[in-house]
Design a protein around this motif. Structure first.
Motif, short mmCIF file in Angstrom:
data_model
loop_
_atom_site.label_atom_id
_atom_site.label_comp_id
_atom_site.label_asym_id
_atom_site.label_seq_id
_atom_site.Cartn_x
_atom_site.Cartn_y
_atom_site.Cartn_z
N ARG A 367 42.36 -40.07 10.54
CA ARG A 367 43.77 -40.48 10.69
C ARG A 367 44.46 -40.53 9.33
O ARG A 367 43.83 -40.77 8.30
CB ARG A 367 43.87 -41.83 11.39
N ASP A 368 45.78 -40.31 9.38
CA ASP A 368 46.56 -40.34 8.14
C ASP A 368 47.04 -41.75 7.84
O ASP A 368 46.65 -42.72 8.52
CB ASP A 368 47.72 -39.34 8.21
N SER A 369 47.92 -41.89 6.85
CA SER A 369 48.39 -43.21 6.43
C SER A 369 49.20 -43.92 7.50
O SER A 369 49.34 -45.15 7.47
CB SER A 369 49.22 -43.08 5.15
N VAL A 374 44.86 -36.52 11.97
CA VAL A 374 45.11 -35.42 11.06
C VAL A 374 44.92 -34.11 11.82
O VAL A 374 43.85 -33.85 12.37
CB VAL A 374 44.18 -35.47 9.84
N GLN A 377 48.93 -28.24 10.39
CA GLN A 377 50.38 -28.32 10.16
C GLN A 377 51.14 -27.35 11.06
O GLN A 377 52.36 -27.52 11.26
CB GLN A 377 50.69 -28.04 8.69
#
Length: 557
Positions: A367-369, A374, A377
């Motif tokens: 997971r991202d911030s 994730v 793109q």
């Protein structure tokens, strides 16, 4: 002081690898490539090398600052290669990148390899994060394209920005995933599997045509691998020459695991399914893996949120379709459903010799911030449109109206005497892989009566009767790069002149890079001979063939 800073910025940016343009002026280039994937980068590299005195522009039409498209920012780092007589036949640009990166690679590392390869050519400029908004076509010749900046919003959709750049060029190359330049310049295209024989299509598929399911790549940790390369039941664990791991398997879990079956029964009608897995670590000694297993159905690769309400948005979309932006947003949200990770963990295998379990039994989403999974793109799109030789392509034309037909791809010979023999004089490369269809609708996953993978033989029993998987590479003729109408356009991207079923083999990134190399060299020849690609004679194609071989391409079996 402000003027001094502006001057310093203009001087410094090119040194950092960014192209600087006067956005209030029309940029004049010799060769313009749209699309930053393996095909577009190969085209740019080969064009710059073959025509060092000409100005080459590569436009990355994704909202990113990296090269490589699906193979880097899209997360598809498991290179789809198939050995023939012990060798990889897709050489040229791909061969160089593959030799440096390995079969399973760090996506950022591959992007850097490609960028460094292209950076050696001072005549090549790169424009990141722009897409075609409009264009001028006169007498079947593209005169000018109008580019507008794009950026991904916090909500996930890609939106138009404020910056505009007009570009005039002599030769254009469409290396896009959605066939955007080919379509917008007025060429007929065949959407998805429109060219299949009618008897193999669902009854509702009349006023529209489906494209193969898309995928959103995502990252996990916790994948367990054996201490060395191993084949365990239906799972294969491989460490490549660079030390990175790749794995493929899960057909038995897909077909018989009650939890997996229940998951696909529940969510298939909602547009999502889990298929057997291929995955690769994100480089050597990296515990993060990119995973390819989430099918997203009913995505129209031609459709983008930013084009809604304009002539650029397709009018013949499937009922209830998702555009590319909607598909990525919904798929990312879907990954957070606890049912998903719990079902993914069913894809594991026990080594009967040691009792140890390997695979995804302990997998966790990265997971991202913001706590979001994730993901790539950009979406991993498998199919969009195909360019027929002439006019519109309708049902049953897969062997009559494409430069590479279904029969040619399936029944290519071991030398110049197979079904593809007439492609030999104008060959510009070899294409090779399995004919790998990833389903069009959820019911395809159980077309045999129960869940069974792969689905190709069940959707096309005539293919199975004709011999099944190709056993030899297919000669790719120069004509595969030509649209039906536009004189100064070459197409190494998804809109290339390949039937839908042949595309199931040729869609993988190494094959697209082969087409890209050929398009770049052909563009250089067009300028040198002052002749449009559609007017090439055999002597022009012979020049292209010789130059490709000088650049390391393989043209012969």
């Amino acid at each position: 002081m402000k003027k001094l800073l502006a001057v310093l910025l203009i001087v410094a940016l090119p040194l950092l690898g960014y192209a600087v343009f006067a956005y209030n002026q029309t940029l004049r280039q010799d060769i313009v490539i749209i699309g930053g994937g393996f095909d577009g980068c190969a085209a740019a590299r080969s064009a710059a090398a073959a025509a060092p005195e000409k100005k080459i522009l590569l436009v990355v039409n994704d909202p990113v600052q990296e090269l490589g498209g699906i193979g880097t920012v899209g997360g598809q780092n498991f290179t789809d290669i198939r050995y023939w007589k012990g060798h990889v036949v897709t050489q040229g640009s791909f061969g160089r990148w593959y030799a440096k990166a390995g079969q399973f690679y760090n996506t950022g590392g591959m992007a850097q390899i490609i960028r460094e390869d292209l950076a050696q050519f001072p005549n090549l400029k790169i424009l990141y994060g722009y897409d075609i908004e409009d264009l001028i076509v006169q007498n079947n010749t593209i005169k000018e394209i109008r580019l507008r900046s794009i950026a991904r919003k916090q909500s996930g959709e890609v939106a138009w920005g404020d910056d505009i750049q007009k570009v005039r060029g002599k030769i254009f190359i469409d290396a896009t995933v959605d066939g955007r330049l080919t379509r917008l310049s007025g060429n007929p295209v065949s959407v998805g599997r429109r060219d299949w024989p009618r008897q193999y299509l669902p009854g509702d598929e009349t006023s529209f045509s489906r494209q193969q399911a898309a995928t959103l790549m995502f990252q996990v940790t916790g994948v367990k691998t054996p201490p060395k390369n191993a084949q365990i039941k239906d799972w294969e664990f491989v460490r490549d020459a660079k030390g990175s791991w790749g794995l493929a398997g899960g057909k038995q879990a897909f077909a018989a695991n009650p939890q997996v079956i229940a998951f696909n029964e529940k969510y298939g009608p909602k547009g999502f399914a889990i298929k057997p897995i291929n995955a690769a670590s994100n480089g050597k000694d990296n515990h993060t893996w990119w995973v390819n297993c989430l099918l997203v159905f009913n995505v129209d690769a031609r459709a983008h949120e930013r084009d809604k309400g304009s002539k650029r948005y397709p009018a013949d979309t499937p009922p209830g379709h998702l555009n590319v932006d909607q598909a990525r947003v919904k798929a990312r949200q879907f990954l957070q459903n606890p049912d998903f990770i719990n079902t993914l963990r069913q894809f594991k295998v026990q080594d009967p010799a040691t009792g140890h379990w390997y695979g995804f039994g302990e997998a966790e989403l990265v997971r991202d911030s913001r706590g979001l999974p994730v993901v790539g793109q950009i979406m991993y799109i498998r199919e969009s449109v195909h360019s027929p030789l002439s006019g519109q392509s309708d049902h049953g034309t897969e062997n009559t109206n494409f430069a590479v037909s279904t029969e040619e791809a399936q029944r290519a010979g071991a030398d110049s005497k197979g079904a593809d023999t007439h492609n030999y004089p104008t060959r510009i490369g070899l294409g090779y892989y399995m004919m790998d269809i990833n389903a069009f609708i959820p019911n395809d996953l159980k077309a045999s009566g129960s869940y069974n993978w792969p689905v190709t033989k069940h959707l096309r029993p005539d293919w199975q009767k004709a011999g099944g998987e190709p056993t030899n590479p297919v000669y790719l003729p120069f004509e595969v790069l030509l649209p039906a109408k536009t004189e100064n356009l070459l197409i190494p991207g998804y809109a290339a002149g390949i039937s839908s079923f042949a595309w199931a083999e040729l869609r993988v990134l190494p094959n697209l890079a082969v087409l890209g190399d050929a398009a770049g060299v052909a563009a250089a020849r067009s300028l040198a001979a002052n002749k449009q690609p559609k007017q090439f004679a055999q002597e022009d194609i012979a020049w292209v063939q010789k130059k490709l071989q000088q650049f390391g391409a393989r043209l012969d079996k």
